[in-house]
Design a protein around this motif. Structure first.
Motif, PDB file in Angstrom:
ATOM      1  N   GLU A 282       0.861  -1.183   0.000  1.00 37.29           N
ATOM      2  CA  GLU A 282       0.000   0.000   0.000  1.00 37.29           C
ATOM      3  C   GLU A 282       0.900   1.235   0.000  1.00 37.29           C
ATOM      4  O   GLU A 282       1.652   1.468   0.944  1.00 37.29           O
ATOM      5  N   GLN A 283       0.838   2.011  -1.058  1.00 39.07           N
ATOM      6  CA  GLN A 283       1.752   3.139  -1.228  1.00 39.07           C
ATOM      7  C   GLN A 283       1.207   4.381  -0.526  1.00 39.07           C
ATOM      8  O   GLN A 283       0.140   4.884  -0.884  1.00 39.07           O
ATOM      9  N   GLU A 287       7.472   8.988  -4.909  1.00 39.31           N
ATOM     10  CA  GLU A 287       8.063  10.123  -5.614  1.00 39.31           C
ATOM     11  C   GLU A 287       9.466   9.737  -6.084  1.00 39.31           C
ATOM     12  O   GLU A 287      10.005   8.696  -5.695  1.00 39.31           O
ATOM     13  N   THR A 288      10.046  10.587  -6.922  1.00 38.59           N
ATOM     14  CA  THR A 288      11.403  10.304  -7.405  1.00 38.59           C
ATOM     15  C   THR A 288      12.428  10.373  -6.291  1.00 38.59           C
ATOM     16  O   THR A 288      13.478   9.737  -6.360  1.00 38.59           O
ATOM     17  N   TRP A 289      12.139  11.120  -5.226  1.00 41.55           N
ATOM     18  CA  TRP A 289      13.098  11.259  -4.128  1.00 41.55           C
ATOM     19  C   TRP A 289      12.913  10.211  -3.038  1.00 41.55           C
ATOM     20  O   TRP A 289      13.728  10.103  -2.126  1.00 41.55           O
ATOM     21  N   GLY A 290      11.816   9.432  -3.074  1.00 40.04           N
ATOM     22  CA  GLY A 290      11.617   8.416  -2.055  1.00 40.04           C
ATOM     23  C   GLY A 290      10.223   7.834  -2.098  1.00 40.04           C
ATOM     24  O   GLY A 290       9.346   8.304  -2.833  1.00 40.04           O
ATOM     25  N   SER A 291      10.019   6.788  -1.295  1.00 42.41           N
ATOM     26  CA  SER A 291       8.713   6.135  -1.252  1.00 42.41           C
ATOM     27  C   SER A 291       8.456   5.592   0.139  1.00 42.41           C
ATOM     28  O   SER A 291       9.387   5.345   0.916  1.00 42.41           O
ATOM     29  N   MET A 292       7.146   5.435   0.482  1.00 47.64           N
ATOM     30  CA  MET A 292       6.726   4.873   1.761  1.00 47.64           C
ATOM     31  C   MET A 292       5.615   3.870   1.481  1.00 47.64           C
ATOM     32  O   MET A 292       4.591   4.217   0.889  1.00 47.64           O
ATOM     33  N   ASN A 293       5.829   2.608   1.886  1.00 54.00           N
ATOM     34  CA  ASN A 293       4.916   1.528   1.558  1.00 54.00           C
ATOM     35  C   ASN A 293       4.561   0.745   2.819  1.00 54.00           C
ATOM     36  O   ASN A 293       5.417   0.508   3.675  1.00 54.00           O
ATOM     37  N   LEU A 294       3.271   0.316   2.898  1.00 45.80           N
ATOM     38  CA  LEU A 294       2.786  -0.457   4.037  1.00 45.80           C
ATOM     39  C   LEU A 294       2.387  -1.855   3.603  1.00 45.80           C
ATOM     40  O   LEU A 294       1.896  -2.066   2.491  1.00 45.80           O
ATOM     41  N   VAL A 295       2.600  -2.803   4.524  1.00 44.64           N
ATOM     42  CA  VAL A 295       2.075  -4.157   4.383  1.00 44.64           C
ATOM     43  C   VAL A 295       1.260  -4.451   5.626  1.00 44.64           C
ATOM     44  O   VAL A 295       1.796  -4.450   6.747  1.00 44.64           O
ATOM     45  N   LYS A 296      -0.042  -4.687   5.486  1.00 44.33           N
ATOM     46  CA  LYS A 296      -0.916  -4.935   6.629  1.00 44.33           C
ATOM     47  C   LYS A 296      -0.844  -6.407   7.049  1.00 44.33           C
ATOM     48  O   LYS A 296      -0.767  -7.302   6.223  1.00 44.33           O
ATOM     49  N   LYS A 297      -0.858  -6.618   8.378  1.00 43.09           N
ATOM     50  CA  LYS A 297      -0.866  -7.947   8.980  1.00 43.09           C
ATOM     51  C   LYS A 297       0.169  -8.885   8.342  1.00 43.09           C
ATOM     52  O   LYS A 297      -0.163  -9.915   7.756  1.00 43.09           O
ATOM     53  N   PRO A 298       1.436  -8.558   8.415  1.00 47.37           N
ATOM     54  CA  PRO A 298       2.452  -9.401   7.778  1.00 47.37           C
ATOM     55  C   PRO A 298       2.608 -10.727   8.503  1.00 47.37           C
ATOM     56  O   PRO A 298       2.704 -10.772   9.735  1.00 47.37           O
ATOM     57  N   PRO A 299       2.627 -11.830   7.797  1.00 42.25           N
ATOM     58  CA  PRO A 299       2.855 -13.126   8.449  1.00 42.25           C
ATOM     59  C   PRO A 299       4.315 -13.264   8.888  1.00 42.25           C
ATOM     60  O   PRO A 299       5.213 -12.621   8.355  1.00 42.25           O
TER      61      PRO A 299
END
Length: 950
Positions: A282-283, A287-299
């Motif tokens: 889930e983004q 952006e070209t300078w960076g990114s932040m991504n989530l993963v919900k309920k990771p096993p």
């Protein structure tokens, strides 16, 4: 003891603004503001500290930062209504660092921002490292430190200071994130890479961002600060120079989510979980300078990350432990607008999207309060409970939570593009583009003859709607002959300017005929900035080429430049297409090279620079270096073989020969063509001359071959004279047809006429009699003797001129007993292009389809006291581009147009071999039938009409 969040903001500038100091005490200006608060039950986020560089250029940064900071603090306070955290503000300037101000209320922290002013500085790099040290000293452990600056670190080389910062990070476990809106050098300079070193050891990030993206980074801060202190775990951290790589980490705890944060250019990032499953990211920010991504309920299990990057980059992975856990066995304690999720037999309450709070209390978010919290870039944002809507203006459709402009390209009735054109959607508009190979504005498209090359190689094509124009620049140009253009002219009085020159030009005269190919000093050629050509001049085989025109000024040989076109022309000169002056400025003029003053070169020569200097030399295709390389051009004509020598080759080899130097010159013809600058030797193909001059002839059923070798005594010139003998062999192979068979006959019975048709050249029409249906064995001698069972084969053909678009049509072919074509007694073989249907022996093999015609008929004679027969035939040339030329004989008469101006050609008369006893009186009618005919000899007298049928 309350856990506090430290945010460090570093800002740097070279502009000067007034600095307003706030109450400060102590060495670093530390002031404790605010008062204690208590809560019965509370959870806390990390403390927040800013480190702010207050030098001059940060004025714009402050304006943006104050707005985004208010939004961030409101959201953190809403998520932690009872939480207590420390807010710390560290300022630094040059040469001072401080004050440091601390509070536990966001209102007082807002006051810190409102009091910030940007002033001082003077140079680029600032005391960023000292500011970070103060933040680490006065902030609680596990603080979140945010650094904002538009400059590199001046104090990066203070090793004692840098080591102290590294030590404080290790002991406080604080996280440092840099927001850099500018820098003083390059990203490889040590005054910039020190930021990356600090972010790396603190599990932080270095985001080099444009100021307008500041709010996007604060989305990351919002999510991070929404997590209670001690509820996250560092799982992976790495800084990389490899562009493509794969990294591994393990998840051994139960987390509500994973956050994967990158800085630097990342082209693609793929996360694979346990069992090789590709997980959905889930983004939050991309952006070209960076990114932040989530993963919900990771096993739990092993993970790997596939990375494809565009340069130096960093990756951090942290897991968030579920908080706000309810001890109830159900979710009744959660707010109605919250989501209840189970983690390890416990429940977590989280406010739904569109709401904010700690999960037990949730309130609606006003997404319309800030420009970056909604997508209504067009239209008006209207807040709703738990969401918002965009009120779209006319011409836009609402799609989800945004206004989408109507794409007129998707609706043919809304655009006027030509059916072949491509419709290009634009903001509130559209444009049309014709496809490649077509010309027009997109609303009208038509075939582009120029793109298709209809004008041919080396010809300029000018296209306009509905038409195109072809022009040879070698023929259509303007002559410039001003003597002042010479590069030898060092006087600058009139300051000439060629800004109005537009079109094709040829330089002639005493100043030179070509532009110089090397830099011309200023104030030459009677102008301020002389213009010369960068690059070499083309040869004829290059066609039209592009070159760069340079104007010399202010010590720069190419102060101004433009593109010109150049073409080499037959005759050794060049033409140039000029479009004003380089840079469209004055006073600039085009120069001519003084060393190129020439006359006009011959057709096989070009003006070139050689070891002998400038002069007319053989074109590249004619270059020779030795007599053994001298190979004449062979051409096989209808009546002769020709060997043509380029005279420029003789000049360059210092040799000479003419007709007097050709052995057995009486056997040859000669041509000295000044237009092509060639000397040619011609060997005739007729049998009589060929036999007397030893021309070898080989014939089979389909072809005939002629071979002749002649010898030339070549004289060398110079201070001594030496003769060499050059042997030249000619060999031509011809397909055996009507034309070539006549060359093989000693005395063929033929009739020919030369006729000129306007605009198409000179034609020669010939008629002959042949012995069989192959039309390759002509009758020879002075008479033809036939029996009544024999067939006569009549062939007509045309040579010379432009036969590419003309075919021969036999209009009227007939026999008369006298030499007069208008004799009242005549028998038609072909009339109005069609055979006489009353005579079944007539067979037309070819008429109106090529440059020859063929017809056969059984032998006949005129009844009466007539011993001679003459054959006449009127023919014409038909233009195949104007329509169908082949006769249509299904009707009584073939349709034809035009009139016939006949010319009487006779061969004969030929006397009959015997006289039959039955005599039938001569009829009075001018037209006779086959009943009036018997056996006779035919005399091929030809009357030919050459007419261009349009």
């Amino acid at each position: 003891m309350h856990q506090l969040l430290l945010l460090l903001l570093v800002v740097s500038s070279t502009s000067l603004y007034t600095y307003g100091a706030i109450q400060a005490t102590g060495q670093y200006g530390l002031t404790k503001l605010g008062e204690d608060r208590t809560c019965v039950s509370q959870s806390e986020s990390s403390s927040l500290s800013y480190v702010v560089d207050t030098t001059g250029s940060m004025h714009d940064d402050f304006t943006e930062l104050k707005v985004v900071n208010s939004w961030l603090l409101d959201r953190v306070a809403a998520k932690f209504p009872c939480g207590v955290r420390q807010y710390t503000m560290v300022e630094f300037n040059d040469p001072n660092v401080g004050p440091v101000r601390i509070t536990e209320t966001k209102d007082e922290f807002d006051a810190f921002f409102n009091s910030l002013t940007a002033t001082g500085g003077g140079d680029c790099a600032e005391l960023a490292i000292a500011g970070i040290r103060q933040a680490l000293l006065f902030s609680p452990h596990q603080s979140f430190i945010l650094v904002l600056t538009d400059a590199s670190a001046k104090d990066y080389s203070n090793s004692a200071l840098v080591n102290e910062v590294f030590s404080l990070i290790g002991s406080t476990k604080s996280q440092v994130v840099f927001l850099i809106t500018g820098l003083c050098g390059t990203e490889d300079s040590p005054d910039y890479t020190i930021y990356r070193d600090i972010s790396s050891i603190s599990f932080g990030h270095l985001f080099k961002i444009p100021l307008k993206d500041l709010n996007k980074v604060f989305h990351y801060l919002d999510y991070t600060l929404s997590i209670p202190v001690n509820s996250s775990k560092h799982l992976f951290s790495g800084d990389f120079t490899n562009l493509v790589h794969n990294e591994y980490f393990s998840v051994n705890d139960i987390f509500s989510s994973l956050m994967i944060t990158t800085d630097g250019v990342i082209h693609s990032l793929r996360l694979m979980g346990p069992n090789g499953t590709v997980l959905r990211l889930e983004q939050l920010v991309t952006e070209t300078w960076g990114s932040m991504n989530l993963v919900k309920k990771p096993p739990r299990g092993n993970y790997n990350i596939d990375v494809n990057a565009g340069g130096f980059h960093a990756i951090r992975v942290q897991g968030f432990i579920a908080t706000n856990i309810s001890s109830a066995v159900n979710c009744s304690e959660c707010h109605p607008d919250a989501l209840c999720e189970e983690y390890a037999d416990s429940m977590q309450c989280s406010c739904n999207n569109g709401f904010i709070g700690d999960g037990f209390n949730c309130s609606d978010i006003d997404e319309c309060a800030y420009s970056w919290t909604h997508n209504c870039s067009v239209g008006t944002c209207h807040n709703t409970f738990g969401s918002y809507v965009c009120i779209c203006p006319s011409g836009y459709n609402q799609l989800d939570d945004a206004c989408i402009h109507l794409n007129k390209c998707d609706i043919p009735s809304l655009n006027a593009c030509h059916p072949l054109a491509t419709c290009m959607n634009k903001f509130d508009d559209y444009s049309c583009v014709c496809p490649i190979g077509y010309y027009g504005d997109g609303f009208h498209c038509e075939i582009d003859e120029c793109w298709r090359g209809d004008c041919g190689f080396g010809i300029e094509c000018t296209k306009s709607l509905g038409s195109y124009y072809c022009s040879d620049p070698c023929v259509n140009h303007i002559v410039l002959n001003e003597p002042w253009r010479s590069t030898d002219n060092t006087i600058s009085l009139t300051n000439n300017c060629d800004i109005s020159k537009n079109g094709w030009y040829q330089f002639v005269g005493s100043a030179g005929v070509r532009m110089p190919e090397t830099c011309v000093p200023e104030r030459r050629c009677n102008t301020d900035a002389p213009v010369w050509m960068s690059g070499t001049h083309p040869v004829i085989s290059d066609g039209i080429v592009n070159r760069t025109a340079c104007a010399s000024w202010s010590g720069n040989c190419c102060q101004w430049t433009s593109t010109i076109q150049v073409k080499a022309c037959p005759g050794g000169y060049h033409v140039y297409k000029l479009i004003g002056t380089p840079g469209s400025v004055c006073t600039l003029s085009y120069c001519t090279d003084a060393s190129t003053v020439i006359g006009i070169c011959k057709a096989d020569e070009e003006w070139q620079l050689s070891d002998k200097g400038y002069g007319c030399y053989c074109k590249d295709q004619y270059k020779v270096s030795d007599l053994s390389h001298l190979h004449p051009e062979l051409s096989c004509g209808q009546h002769e073989m020709k060997a043509s020598f380029q005279k420029c080759q003789m000049k360059e080899l210092d040799i000479y020969f003419d007709r007097e130097h050709v052995m057995d010159s009486h056997c040859f013809g000669f041509e000295d063509d000044n237009a092509t600058n060639t000397f040619s030797v011609l060997a005739p193909l007729n049998v009589a001359e060929s036999r007397s001059c030893d021309v070898q002839i080989y014939q089979n059923k389909t072809h005939v071959t002629y071979k002749k070798t002649f010898y030339i005594v070549v004289e060398t010139s110079g201070i001594i004279t030496r003769n060499n003998t050059l042997a030249v062999s000619l060999l031509c192979v011809y397909k055996l047809d009507m034309m070539t068979s006549l060359n093989l006959a000693l005395r063929p019975i033929i009739s020919s006429v030369n006729i000129t048709v306007g605009g198409t050249g000179k034609f020669t029409a010939t008629m002959a009699l042949f012995k069989d249906s192959s039309y390759t064995i002509p009758y020879e001698g002075s008479e033809v003797v036939l029996s009544s069972e024999d067939y006569l084969y009549i062939g007509v053909f045309v040579q010379g001129g432009d036969t590419s678009k003309y075919v021969l049509v036999m209009r009227n072919c007939y026999a008369t007993p006298t030499e007069y074509a208008n004799d009242s007694l005549k028998y038609h073989i072909i009339k109005d292009s069609c055979p006489n249907k009353q005579d079944k022996t007539i067979n037309v093999l070819e008429n109106g389809v090529s440059r020859q015609g063929r017809v056969s008929v059984q032998v006949f004679k005129f009844v009466g006291n007539y011993n001679l027969v003459y054959l006449h035939c009127a023919v014409s040339l038909c233009d195949v581009t104007s329509g169908v030329c082949a006769p249509s004989c299904s009707e009584t008469r073939s349709r034809s147009s035009g009139s016939f101006d006949s010319q009487d050609l006779r061969v004969g008369p030929i006397t009959r071999s015997d006289v039959l006893s039955d005599v039938i009186p001569k009829p009075s009618s001018a037209t006779i039938t086959s009943a009036h005919l018997s056996w006779a000899l035919l005399v091929p007298a030809l009357i030919i009409l050459i007419q261009s049928v349009q």
